[in-house]
Design a protein around this motif. Structure first.
Motif, PDB file in Angstrom:
ATOM      1  N   PRO A 149      50.114  73.720  10.505  1.00 21.72           N
ATOM      2  CA  PRO A 149      50.399  75.159  10.563  1.00 21.72           C
ATOM      3  C   PRO A 149      50.888  75.727   9.230  1.00 21.72           C
ATOM      4  CG  PRO A 149      52.053  73.916  11.774  1.00 21.72           C
ATOM      5  CD  PRO A 149      51.011  72.941  11.319  1.00 21.72           C
ATOM      6  N   THR A 150      51.418  74.883   8.348  1.00 17.21           N
ATOM      7  CA  THR A 150      51.987  75.380   7.098  1.00 17.21           C
ATOM      8  C   THR A 150      51.011  75.399   5.935  1.00 17.21           C
ATOM      9  OG1 THR A 150      52.801  73.159   6.619  1.00 17.21           O
ATOM     10  CG2 THR A 150      54.317  74.680   7.733  1.00 17.21           C
ATOM     11  N   ASN A 151      49.978  74.565   5.964  1.00 12.98           N
ATOM     12  CA  ASN A 151      49.017  74.525   4.858  1.00 12.98           C
ATOM     13  C   ASN A 151      47.630  74.190   5.409  1.00 12.98           C
ATOM     14  OD1 ASN A 151      49.115  71.758   5.332  1.00 12.98           O
ATOM     15  ND2 ASN A 151      50.645  71.419   3.752  1.00 12.98           N
ATOM     16  N   SER A 152      46.690  73.970   4.519  1.00 11.20           N
ATOM     17  CA  SER A 152      45.310  73.727   4.960  1.00 11.20           C
ATOM     18  C   SER A 152      44.999  72.245   5.162  1.00 11.20           C
ATOM     19  CB  SER A 152      44.340  74.318   3.937  1.00 11.20           C
ATOM     20  OG  SER A 152      44.502  73.661   2.699  1.00 11.20           O
ATOM     21  N   MET A 153      46.001  71.398   5.141  1.00 14.00           N
ATOM     22  CA  MET A 153      45.798  69.968   5.340  1.00 14.00           C
ATOM     23  C   MET A 153      45.571  69.666   6.828  1.00 14.00           C
ATOM     24  SD  MET A 153      46.426  68.538   2.263  1.00 14.00           S
ATOM     25  CE  MET A 153      47.025  66.914   2.517  1.00 14.00           C
ATOM     26  N   VAL A 154      45.062  68.476   7.093  1.00 15.32           N
ATOM     27  CA  VAL A 154      44.821  68.024   8.459  1.00 15.32           C
ATOM     28  C   VAL A 154      45.761  66.864   8.736  1.00 15.32           C
ATOM     29  CG1 VAL A 154      43.115  66.991   9.996  1.00 15.32           C
ATOM     30  CG2 VAL A 154      42.423  68.764   8.417  1.00 15.32           C
ATOM     31  N   GLU A 155      46.327  66.843   9.932  1.00 10.21           N
ATOM     32  CA  GLU A 155      47.231  65.768  10.324  1.00 10.21           C
ATOM     33  C   GLU A 155      46.851  65.252  11.707  1.00 10.21           C
ATOM     34  OE1 GLU A 155      51.291  67.001  10.909  1.00 10.21           O
ATOM     35  OE2 GLU A 155      50.688  68.734  12.067  1.00 10.21           O
ATOM     36  N   TYR A 156      47.282  64.047  12.002  1.00 14.32           N
ATOM     37  CA  TYR A 156      47.085  63.476  13.327  1.00 14.32           C
ATOM     38  C   TYR A 156      48.354  63.714  14.141  1.00 14.32           C
ATOM     39  CZ  TYR A 156      42.782  61.239  11.948  1.00 14.32           C
ATOM     40  OH  TYR A 156      41.496  61.022  11.538  1.00 14.32           O
ATOM     41  N   VAL A 157      48.164  64.218  15.346  1.00 14.15           N
ATOM     42  CA  VAL A 157      49.275  64.484  16.250  1.00 14.15           C
ATOM     43  C   VAL A 157      48.996  63.808  17.589  1.00 14.15           C
ATOM     44  CG1 VAL A 157      49.909  66.681  15.188  1.00 14.15           C
ATOM     45  CG2 VAL A 157      48.264  66.661  17.038  1.00 14.15           C
ATOM     46  N   LEU A 158      50.054  63.580  18.345  1.00 11.59           N
ATOM     47  CA  LEU A 158      49.904  63.085  19.705  1.00 11.59           C
ATOM     48  C   LEU A 158      49.870  64.287  20.630  1.00 11.59           C
ATOM     49  CD1 LEU A 158      52.430  60.117  19.712  1.00 11.59           C
ATOM     50  CD2 LEU A 158      49.959  59.974  19.816  1.00 11.59           C
ATOM     51  N   VAL A 159      48.866  64.334  21.494  1.00 10.37           N
ATOM     52  CA  VAL A 159      48.720  65.432  22.435  1.00 10.37           C
ATOM     53  C   VAL A 159      48.865  64.852  23.837  1.00 10.37           C
ATOM     54  CG1 VAL A 159      47.184  67.226  23.297  1.00 10.37           C
ATOM     55  CG2 VAL A 159      47.164  66.647  20.879  1.00 10.37           C
ATOM     56  N   ILE A 160      49.776  65.453  24.614  1.00  6.34           N
ATOM     57  CA  ILE A 160      49.958  65.056  26.006  1.00  6.34           C
ATOM     58  C   ILE A 160      49.372  66.171  26.858  1.00  6.34           C
ATOM     59  CG2 ILE A 160      51.587  64.400  27.802  1.00  6.34           C
ATOM     60  CD1 ILE A 160      53.552  63.654  25.556  1.00  6.34           C
ATOM     61  N   GLU A 161      48.244  65.874  27.480  1.00  7.22           N
ATOM     62  CA  GLU A 161      47.566  66.853  28.333  1.00  7.22           C
ATOM     63  C   GLU A 161      47.914  66.572  29.778  1.00  7.22           C
ATOM     64  OE1 GLU A 161      43.502  66.080  27.391  1.00  7.22           O
ATOM     65  OE2 GLU A 161      43.504  67.513  25.735  1.00  7.22           O
ATOM     66  N   PHE A 162      48.002  67.632  30.556  1.00  4.67           N
ATOM     67  CA  PHE A 162      48.262  67.501  31.983  1.00  4.67           C
ATOM     68  C   PHE A 162      46.929  67.618  32.710  1.00  4.67           C
ATOM     69  CE2 PHE A 162      52.114  69.137  30.061  1.00  4.67           C
ATOM     70  CZ  PHE A 162      53.033  68.201  30.498  1.00  4.67           C
ATOM     71  N   LEU A 163      46.637  66.646  33.547  1.00  9.68           N
ATOM     72  CA  LEU A 163      45.387  66.630  34.291  1.00  9.68           C
ATOM     73  C   LEU A 163      45.510  67.533  35.508  1.00  9.68           C
ATOM     74  CD1 LEU A 163      44.733  62.796  34.135  1.00  9.68           C
ATOM     75  CD2 LEU A 163      43.795  64.562  32.650  1.00  9.68           C
ATOM     76  N   PRO A 164      44.456  68.270  35.822  1.00 14.32           N
ATOM     77  CA  PRO A 164      44.530  69.152  37.000  1.00 14.32           C
ATOM     78  C   PRO A 164      44.573  68.334  38.281  1.00 14.32           C
ATOM     79  CG  PRO A 164      42.334  69.194  36.067  1.00 14.32           C
ATOM     80  CD  PRO A 164      43.181  68.385  35.135  1.00 14.32           C
ATOM     81  N   LYS A 165      45.348  68.805  39.198  1.00  9.78           N
ATOM     82  CA  LYS A 165      45.419  68.148  40.510  1.00  9.78           C
ATOM     83  C   LYS A 165      44.299  68.704  41.356  1.00  9.78           C
ATOM     84  CE  LYS A 165      50.202  67.113  40.342  1.00  9.78           C
ATOM     85  NZ  LYS A 165      50.440  65.820  40.013  1.00  9.78           N
ATOM     86  N   VAL A 166      43.389  67.843  41.753  1.00  7.90           N
ATOM     87  CA  VAL A 166      42.217  68.257  42.530  1.00  7.90           C
ATOM     88  C   VAL A 166      42.583  68.185  44.005  1.00  7.90           C
ATOM     89  CG1 VAL A 166      39.816  67.759  43.030  1.00  7.90           C
ATOM     90  CG2 VAL A 166      40.700  67.376  40.743  1.00  7.90           C
ATOM     91  N   PRO A 167      42.422  69.288  44.708  1.00 17.54           N
ATOM     92  CA  PRO A 167      42.744  69.238  46.151  1.00 17.54           C
ATOM     93  C   PRO A 167      41.752  68.356  46.897  1.00 17.54           C
ATOM     94  CG  PRO A 167      41.789  71.354  45.587  1.00 17.54           C
ATOM     95  CD  PRO A 167      41.970  70.592  44.304  1.00 17.54           C
ATOM     96  N   ILE A 168      42.246  67.652  47.860  1.00 17.55           N
ATOM     97  CA  ILE A 168      41.394  66.773  48.666  1.00 17.55           C
ATOM     98  C   ILE A 168      40.924  67.553  49.881  1.00 17.55           C
ATOM     99  CG2 ILE A 168      41.318  64.642  49.989  1.00 17.55           C
ATOM    100  CD1 ILE A 168      43.589  63.606  48.176  1.00 17.55           C
ATOM    101  N   ASN A 169      39.621  67.605  50.064  1.00 16.90           N
ATOM    102  CA  ASN A 169      39.062  68.293  51.228  1.00 16.90           C
ATOM    103  C   ASN A 169      39.095  67.354  52.419  1.00 16.90           C
ATOM    104  OD1 ASN A 169      38.515  70.549  49.711  1.00 16.90           O
ATOM    105  ND2 ASN A 169      36.458  69.880  49.193  1.00 16.90           N
ATOM    106  N   ARG A 170      39.916  67.686  53.378  1.00 16.78           N
ATOM    107  CA  ARG A 170      40.031  66.849  54.564  1.00 16.78           C
ATOM    108  C   ARG A 170      39.356  67.562  55.736  1.00 16.78           C
ATOM    109  NH1 ARG A 170      46.258  64.885  53.980  1.00 16.78           N
ATOM    110  NH2 ARG A 170      45.937  63.816  52.021  1.00 16.78           N
ATOM    111  N   PRO A 171      38.592  66.834  56.493  1.00 17.07           N
ATOM    112  CA  PRO A 171      37.958  67.464  57.664  1.00 17.07           C
ATOM    113  C   PRO A 171      39.031  67.760  58.707  1.00 17.07           C
ATOM    114  CG  PRO A 171      37.441  65.133  57.598  1.00 17.07           C
ATOM    115  CD  PRO A 171      38.182  65.458  56.332  1.00 17.07           C
ATOM    116  N   ASP A 172      38.913  68.933  59.329  1.00 16.49           N
ATOM    117  CA  ASP A 172      39.901  69.333  60.336  1.00 16.49           C
ATOM    118  C   ASP A 172      39.573  68.791  61.697  1.00 16.49           C
ATOM    119  OD1 ASP A 172      41.468  70.682  58.541  1.00 16.49           O
ATOM    120  OD2 ASP A 172      40.244  72.496  58.710  1.00 16.49           O
TER     121      ASP A 172
END
Length: 172
Positions: A149-172
């Motif tokens: 963010p401070t200059n035009s250089m590139v750096e490696y960062v650790l990214v922690i992504e949150f996975l979407p919770k997929v609803p489970i379709n249950r037969p009624d």
């Protein structure tokens, strides 16, 4: 007798696209995930964008999602890999710079190869962590290349992504 007259009707591609769009919009569920957490390097040395260590301070965005002990243990393993590999990479880089004029730049290749090897070791270790712990918690860690963010250089960062919770379709 069955009436097959409706089978001879010709539909345009636009009509089919609208029908598909309407069907998909009514059955889609919008899943909101929090923004990813980015952990920047905190070491004193950076070589080819890879810092010598990452900050072990627990980010507040991970409260109630991850135990601070697990976070710290993962970062200690990542920093251990960096602690083992970066000093050798620096030695090869210095040696390559000293011999650069004589070898027309070819002496820098060992430093570049060792840096690539370090990134692959980190990726392999992070993948192991993801498979054994973080996928179960709905997270994914990855090493990502980002612009500083401070200059035009590139750096490696650790990214922690949150996975979407997929609803489970249950037969009624």
């Amino acid at each position: 007798m069955a009436d097959f007259n409706h089978l001879d009707t010709i539909y345009s591609a636009a009509d089919e696209a609208n029908a598909i769009e309407c069907a998909s919009s009514t059955s889609s569920i919008e899943v909101l995930t929090p923004d990813p957490v980015i952990i920047r390097g905190a070491g004193s040395t950076t070589l080819f964008g890879l810092s010598s260590k990452f900050d072990e301070e627990f980010p507040p965005a991970l409260n109630a999602k991850l135990a601070p002990e697990e976070y710290k243990a993962t970062l200690q393993r990542i920093n251990g890999v960096l602690r083992k590999t970066l000093p050798m990479n620096i030695k090869w880089l210095i040696c390559g710079c000293l011999c650069c004029c004589c070898t027309l730049g070819c002496s820098l290749m060992p430093a570049l190869c060792l840096n690539k090897r370090t990134k692959l070791s980190l990726d392999k270790m992070i993948d192991w962590e993801n498979n054994h712990l973080y996928y179960k918690l709905g997270m994914r860690w990855k090493l990502s290349k980002r612009k500083c963010p401070t200059n035009s250089m590139v750096e490696y960062v650790l990214v922690i992504e949150f996975l979407p919770k997929v609803p489970i379709n249950r037969p009624d």
